[in-house]
Motif scaffolding. Sequence first.
Motif, PDB file in Angstrom:
ATOM      1  N   ALA A 180      13.599  32.608  50.658  1.00 49.64           N
ATOM      2  CA  ALA A 180      13.000  31.305  50.365  1.00 49.64           C
ATOM      3  C   ALA A 180      13.090  30.406  51.600  1.00 49.64           C
ATOM      4  O   ALA A 180      12.150  29.672  51.930  1.00 49.64           O
ATOM      5  N   ASP A 181      14.210  30.520  52.271  1.00 45.14           N
ATOM      6  CA  ASP A 181      14.470  29.831  53.520  1.00 45.14           C
ATOM      7  C   ASP A 181      13.393  30.016  54.588  1.00 45.14           C
ATOM      8  O   ASP A 181      13.229  29.200  55.478  1.00 45.14           O
ATOM      9  N   ALA A 238      17.847  33.021  48.592  1.00 51.53           N
ATOM     10  CA  ALA A 238      17.812  31.991  49.635  1.00 51.53           C
ATOM     11  C   ALA A 238      17.431  32.563  50.995  1.00 51.53           C
ATOM     12  O   ALA A 238      16.753  31.910  51.788  1.00 51.53           O
ATOM     13  N   TRP A 287      15.484  26.511  44.166  1.00 52.34           N
ATOM     14  CA  TRP A 287      14.386  27.187  44.853  1.00 52.34           C
ATOM     15  C   TRP A 287      13.380  27.651  43.809  1.00 52.34           C
ATOM     16  O   TRP A 287      13.750  28.329  42.852  1.00 52.34           O
TER      17      TRP A 287
END
Lengths: 235, 235
Positions: free
Chosen positions: B45-46, B42, B74
């Motif tokens: 990916a964020d 995350a 995700w």
Amino acid sequence: MEIKQQMWAIIVAGGSGSRMQAGVPKQFMELCGRPILMHSIARFADEGIRIVVVLPSPQIGYWKELCDRYDFTWPHNMIDGGATRFHSVKNGLSMLPGEGLVAVHDGVRPLVSRQTVTCCFREAAGYGCAVPAVPVVDSVREVSGLTSRMLDRSALRLIQTPQVFDIALLKKAYEQEYTPAFTDDASVFEKAGHAIHLTEGNVENIKITVPNDLMMAEALMRPTMDRDHLSLLPE
Amino acid sequence: MEIKQQMWAIIVAGGSGSRMQAGVPKQFMELCGRPILMHSIARFADEGIRIVVVLPSPQIGYWKELCDRYDFTWPHNMIDGGATRFHSVKNGLSMLPGEGLVAVHDGVRPLVSRQTVTCCFREAAGYGCAVPAVPVVDSVREVSGLTSRMLDRSALRLIQTPQVFDIALLKKAYEQEYTPAFTDDASVFEKAGHAIHLTEGNVENIKITVPNDLMMAEALMRPTMDRDHLSLLPE
């Protein structure tokens, strides 16, 4: 612990609190219900080791208030700190007899394990000194100007306290003139011509210097506090 | 982040769980409500970075189950790991295009800050690589047989991940023959003749390898989780 020599611990707490972003010096910040310094002292007092606490002179009155407030009754000697850690330890040594073993310990390492303490004293009784060390988990590089090179981390050790010494030898070593290269007691002892004997430390024995360290220490200490208020780590 | 090149992250998770004294590999252990590896993914990916996850082949089915169970959606590519970390990263690189920037990150470093991620990509765009480093708090000694010597800790840095590289240069570097001296990607890149550019890491970015690390990570992450489930640290 079966050690025939008298055992002492000099607990050095010189922090002003500036790096903790708090009004209170880090050694006095509360960890699992009482100031960090009380945990550090208890680790040694618990083993029948006599205690000398070195504090900056302006903090001594406040420390006595804290001992009253938290009903902290372990007997301990107090002495003023000096301009540097070297001078603080030297002041502490001046209160000690000429013989025996002394542990010098950072007041902000409350998570030292009983095993590390006893192991350092036992080995110092044989080797003249014992210094706890742990392996390095991350890769390590040495910087030099704009470049850096990788070191072989398997040969590196992170050094902790308590560092335990023969009192007579350490007193003699502390007669040397101060240099900024003296970052710990082992470096002073080594400069006086002695070999440094490394022994196994405990990885939880972190030095509390920034706020996140306090959170981590709380997480490590909390699970063991209910069982026995003085036993910090399962051993 | 204003980077014109395509950004990728290879998240390497090869742990078997043996050091965690748990039946489950460490990358799957739960931290603040979900497996460690999901937090690590995350973080990238964020930021709009495309993800390749490298896992030991027998764990891939279990990982897919976990993604369903935790509703972890995700998008990410998967590839089997190799015999060593070197071979796992090499497998990950085989899924990437010939150009762009790639971060190689330890799956068990879920506390990397947004600032460290963006800073590494930004500087790698200019320097060809960027490797996050933090100062050493403890004294450091180098052992050699029965003796040891103190190093100047002010010159030392602990190296973390993500280590970000120009994809074309890293692919070329990974064509070298494997040696056990390749403990991280920087060492592979350096051996291929490139200079390593160090940048500032975040000290909380610990590698979770033993049970106490998980407790510490939980303590560091917990205070920020209520505010924003994906924002791990105040920045």
